[in-house]
Design a protein around this motif. Structure first.
Motif, mmCIF file in Angstrom:
data_model
loop_
_atom_site.group_PDB
_atom_site.id
_atom_site.type_symbol
_atom_site.label_atom_id
_atom_site.label_comp_id
_atom_site.label_asym_id
_atom_site.label_seq_id
_atom_site.Cartn_x
_atom_site.Cartn_y
_atom_site.Cartn_z
ATOM 1 N N ARG B 22 64.686 -5.736 58.437
ATOM 2 C CA ARG B 22 63.798 -6.365 57.461
ATOM 3 C C ARG B 22 64.002 -7.867 57.614
ATOM 4 N NH1 ARG B 22 60.936 -8.838 55.004
ATOM 5 N NH2 ARG B 22 60.739 -9.116 52.760
ATOM 6 N N GLY B 23 62.917 -8.602 57.989
ATOM 7 C CA GLY B 23 63.079 -10.021 58.269
ATOM 8 C C GLY B 23 61.955 -10.894 57.761
ATOM 9 N N ARG B 24 62.079 -12.173 58.082
ATOM 10 C CA ARG B 24 61.008 -13.127 57.760
ATOM 11 C C ARG B 24 60.867 -14.131 58.881
ATOM 12 N NH1 ARG B 24 62.378 -17.750 55.028
ATOM 13 N NH2 ARG B 24 60.711 -17.597 53.509
ATOM 14 N N LEU B 25 59.600 -14.407 59.215
ATOM 15 C CA LEU B 25 59.295 -15.308 60.322
ATOM 16 C C LEU B 25 58.487 -16.485 59.785
ATOM 17 C CD1 LEU B 25 59.031 -16.024 63.358
ATOM 18 C CD2 LEU B 25 57.076 -14.437 63.453
ATOM 19 N N GLN B 26 59.018 -17.683 59.998
ATOM 20 C CA GLN B 26 58.348 -18.895 59.515
ATOM 21 C C GLN B 26 57.364 -19.404 60.574
ATOM 22 O OE1 GLN B 26 59.084 -20.755 56.413
ATOM 23 N NE2 GLN B 26 57.117 -21.665 57.040
ATOM 24 N N THR B 27 56.111 -19.618 60.182
ATOM 25 C CA THR B 27 55.137 -20.207 61.111
ATOM 26 C C THR B 27 54.489 -21.418 60.438
ATOM 27 O OG1 THR B 27 53.096 -19.135 60.375
ATOM 28 C CG2 THR B 27 54.560 -17.824 61.777
ATOM 29 N N ALA B 28 53.684 -22.108 61.215
ATOM 30 C CA ALA B 28 53.020 -23.311 60.701
ATOM 31 C C ALA B 28 52.043 -22.977 59.571
ATOM 32 C CB ALA B 28 52.284 -24.021 61.836
ATOM 33 N N HIS B 29 51.569 -21.734 59.509
ATOM 34 C CA HIS B 29 50.660 -21.330 58.436
ATOM 35 C C HIS B 29 51.312 -20.355 57.467
ATOM 36 C CE1 HIS B 29 47.539 -23.278 60.883
ATOM 37 N NE2 HIS B 29 46.836 -23.341 59.760
ATOM 38 N N GLY B 30 52.628 -20.465 57.314
ATOM 39 C CA GLY B 30 53.271 -19.650 56.298
ATOM 40 C C GLY B 30 54.226 -18.612 56.847
ATOM 41 N N VAL B 31 54.917 -17.959 55.912
ATOM 42 C CA VAL B 31 55.957 -16.991 56.251
ATOM 43 C C VAL B 31 55.341 -15.608 56.467
ATOM 44 C CG1 VAL B 31 57.955 -15.746 55.306
ATOM 45 C CG2 VAL B 31 57.777 -18.227 55.022
ATOM 46 N N ILE B 32 55.830 -14.910 57.471
ATOM 47 C CA ILE B 32 55.440 -13.526 57.729
ATOM 48 C C ILE B 32 56.633 -12.636 57.407
ATOM 49 C CG2 ILE B 32 54.761 -11.872 59.510
ATOM 50 C CD1 ILE B 32 53.611 -14.339 61.083
ATOM 51 N N GLN B 33 56.419 -11.678 56.501
ATOM 52 C CA GLN B 33 57.469 -10.718 56.176
ATOM 53 C C GLN B 33 57.431 -9.590 57.191
ATOM 54 O OE1 GLN B 33 59.549 -11.502 53.804
ATOM 55 N NE2 GLN B 33 58.363 -13.140 52.792
ATOM 56 N N THR B 34 58.574 -9.262 57.776
ATOM 57 C CA THR B 34 58.601 -8.195 58.784
ATOM 58 C C THR B 34 59.419 -7.007 58.300
ATOM 59 O OG1 THR B 34 60.575 -9.036 59.908
ATOM 60 C CG2 THR B 34 58.439 -9.916 60.629
ATOM 61 N N PRO B 35 59.131 -5.796 58.803
ATOM 62 C CA PRO B 35 58.140 -5.446 59.813
ATOM 63 C C PRO B 35 56.710 -5.762 59.349
ATOM 64 C CG PRO B 35 59.664 -3.621 59.470
ATOM 65 C CD PRO B 35 59.925 -4.625 58.399
ATOM 66 N N VAL B 36 55.896 -6.187 60.315
ATOM 67 C CA VAL B 36 54.534 -6.597 60.005
ATOM 68 C C VAL B 36 53.541 -5.972 60.981
ATOM 69 C CG1 VAL B 36 54.675 -8.669 61.473
ATOM 70 C CG2 VAL B 36 53.031 -8.606 59.583
ATOM 71 N N PHE B 37 52.394 -5.571 60.447
ATOM 72 C CA PHE B 37 51.282 -5.153 61.305
ATOM 73 C C PHE B 37 50.242 -6.256 61.285
ATOM 74 C CE2 PHE B 37 47.151 -3.307 62.201
ATOM 75 C CZ PHE B 37 47.413 -2.622 63.369
ATOM 76 N N MET B 38 49.823 -6.708 62.474
ATOM 77 C CA MET B 38 48.842 -7.782 62.580
ATOM 78 C C MET B 38 47.466 -7.186 62.846
ATOM 79 S SD MET B 38 51.170 -10.476 64.756
ATOM 80 C CE MET B 38 51.531 -9.430 66.163
ATOM 81 N N ALA B 39 46.502 -7.551 62.011
ATOM 82 C CA ALA B 39 45.137 -7.032 62.200
ATOM 83 C C ALA B 39 44.504 -7.719 63.402
ATOM 84 C CB ALA B 39 44.302 -7.275 60.950
#
Lengths: 375, 375
Positions: B22-39
């Motif tokens: 269970r993680g979090r990924l910081q990007t230029a357009h905000g944080v992504i909580q993982t696990p994540v499914f990208m549309a």
């Protein structure tokens, strides 16, 4: 609101400006402010749009098609599901047509008798029969707020004899439609036919309005006639329709057609045009029509219509709409449909305001001039 | 968050449960909580959905396809329009693929050299050339938050020699990709190849992770192999990927595939499946897959999935969804897409919660059992 004989009065004219009228129509699912454009939801959905989007665009009433719903999924199924309102998740008024227009456009697939019309489904060739009584039964099963009488709709051109015969049949079918209507929550509208000839129209008007009904429609337009014939006829016919009842011009039309009809005294409209042309990339704006696929919009960052504040114009550029259209993306159909429906609803809203505040003539003329460039 | 050498640390593992993370990924357009499914939004739109609907479904990040956007409308146009985020009205993170997968699926239309790939457009046959440098340039013009290195993606099956040669080329292209990456706001991910064989995978993993990058992906799955081969390989490969970097399994898959991958330590996914099968009437539910056209749903007034509270399940019946599908209505594609995307996002949300609160094993097994009936 009540009439002399204790009959519920459903319609009220709030203001007039020459022939143009500003009114309100009470239905079982709420009040409709007129002039009104009804979004066409042929198969229990206004193509590409949700009910919430329709409401956000200002849609007050949706039209369902009896012919299509009878064939698929069938009115009995819809009745079991709680009626058309619940089935399609639309809690505002619904008007259904009688099936007449669709059945009569099935030339070669139908047989007309005094009793009704036998026809074959365009889906699977199965035989169906619709009479005035059957049309009423279907529309009552759907739970429509406004039910249209079963009429014969002739194609253009037709001979005097054909028109006369058809009008007389339409009148007899209207009497049978009224006799078959037992659902108290629904309003039955009669349909005036008579082609593009004033004397026939006046005769049909006399026949149809001899039957006391909560509303009357003009049918038999948008059947292939040169449009100027309708524009010329409307100012002579519409004002002769009962002043205290809503007047509905069926299946019409372009923004210009609507304005000319409102100017003649019409209150209600429906047409597939705004959603159909949206899917083909044609968009109505306050500056005239736009074909979104044109190369000039390729790198255009501006909204489709700077005068518009619909969801599409608030959020997307012409360049993006063009890209979606050329890519065949469903979102393109959606955004274009939202814009066109919003435009039509705003045209009605501005018409209502102009009639109310006495600026109808200026509004009418300025719109006609702007739209006529491309419309 | 910072690393020893002062490099920004973008990813954090918050909790683990065996291999599951269970993680979090910081990007230029905000944080992504993982696990994540990208549309997947191939052509600058997730098919049939608006950005607002995606957000309402819980979508955190959208994937754009470099190959498709390069061909139409072109990254230079999108850059002029303010970048892909502004063009498509999506303000959250965007990941773009490298174009490799699409280019390599154009078999017969492409020529591979050390320099890059020459290919013909599937739209009009025009010649294009993509190299690692070109892929980076396109993705930087799009303004992607996460940029994928340009790799060679082999079809299944391939010989040992082909795999080895391809892996080595992918490594050399990764070095060129990194050298060409000049956009500070974007995170470059490397792609591990190596087919379905563990020794090749481990070799590729060693090559690719020898390059310091903010994330690593597993490519070369969903290329025609029997799915059990991926299921068997993942538990051996995923845990060997750098523990402090996000692990992205590209182009996968069914709900079951996702759960098996999460259980193996994967953090990120994308797949066209939920939207594609939605348009074909196949819907994922917590009880297994549903084919909405089936006769058993004809008069079914219940929601598609009683366990689901998406817009579709809150407002429409199975009978209505079936009717829309059989009628070919766009609203059917919309409602089905909303449901499937919501389901995938909810599956990820529940996975995150289960890893967090130590119930992952039970959640994993009960899902696999329920889905395996029909999935």
């Amino acid at each position: 609101m009540s009439e002399a004989k204790g009959v519920q009065k459903h319609f009220e004219v709030l203001k007039t400006h020459n022939n143009a009228r500003r009114g309100r129509l009470q239905t079982a699912h709420g009040v409709i402010q007129t002039p009104v454009f009804m979004a066409v939801g042929t198969k229990a959905t206004v193509k590409a749009m949700t009910p919430e989007e329709l409401v956000e665009c200002g849609t007050q009433v949706v039209l369902g098609n009896t012919y299509h719903l009878h064939l698929r999924p069938g009115e009995k199924l819809i009745k079991k599901m709680g009626g058309l309102h619940q089935f399609m998740n639309w809690n505002k008024p619904i008007l259904t047509d009688s099936g007449g227009f669709q059945v009569f456009s099935l030339s070669g697939l139908r047989t007309l008798t005094e009793e009704g019309v036998e026809f074959r489904s365009h889906l699977d060739g199965a035989k169906y029969f619709i009479s005035p009584e059957k049309s009423m039964e279907i529309q009552m099963d759907l739970g429509s707020d406004i039910i249209m009488a079963f009429d014969e709709c002739l194609q253009y051109p037709a001979t005097d004899e054909q028109i006369q015969k058809s009008m007389d049949l339409t009148y007899r079918w209207l009497l049978r439609s009224k006799a078959a209507m037992t659902r108290k929550e629904s309003l039955l509208f009669g349909i005036v036919q008579g082609g593009l000839d004033l004397k026939h129209r006046m005769k049909s008007l006399e026949q149809v309005t001899s039957v006391e009904l909560p509303g009357y429609a003009l049918g038999g337009f948008s059947v292939g006639e040169p449009i100027h014939l309708m524009h010329e006829l409307l100012p002579h016919v519409a004002p002769l329709m009962p002043a205290d009842k809503p007047r509905y011009l069926m299946g019409v039309g372009t923004p210009t057609d609507l304005l000319i009809a409102i100017n003649s005294g019409v209150d209600m409209f429906d047409c597939v045009m705004p959603t159909r042309v949206a899917r083909n990339g044609t968009l109505y704006t306050w500056q005239g029509k736009v074909s979104i696929k044109r190369n000039e919009y390729k790198e255009d960052p501006s909204p489709l219509d700077p005068e518009c504040d619909c969801y599409t114009c608030r959020n997307y550029s012409r360049a993006y709409l063009r890209h979606l259209f050329l890519s065949g993306e469903i979102l393109g159909s959606r955004l274009n449909s939202i814009h066109n429906i919003y435009f039509y609803m705003k045209l009605m809203e501005r018409s209502r305001a102009a009639i109310e505040n006495g600026t109808w003539d200026e509004f009418f003329l300025s719109c006609i001039q702007k739209f006529s460039k491309k419309d």
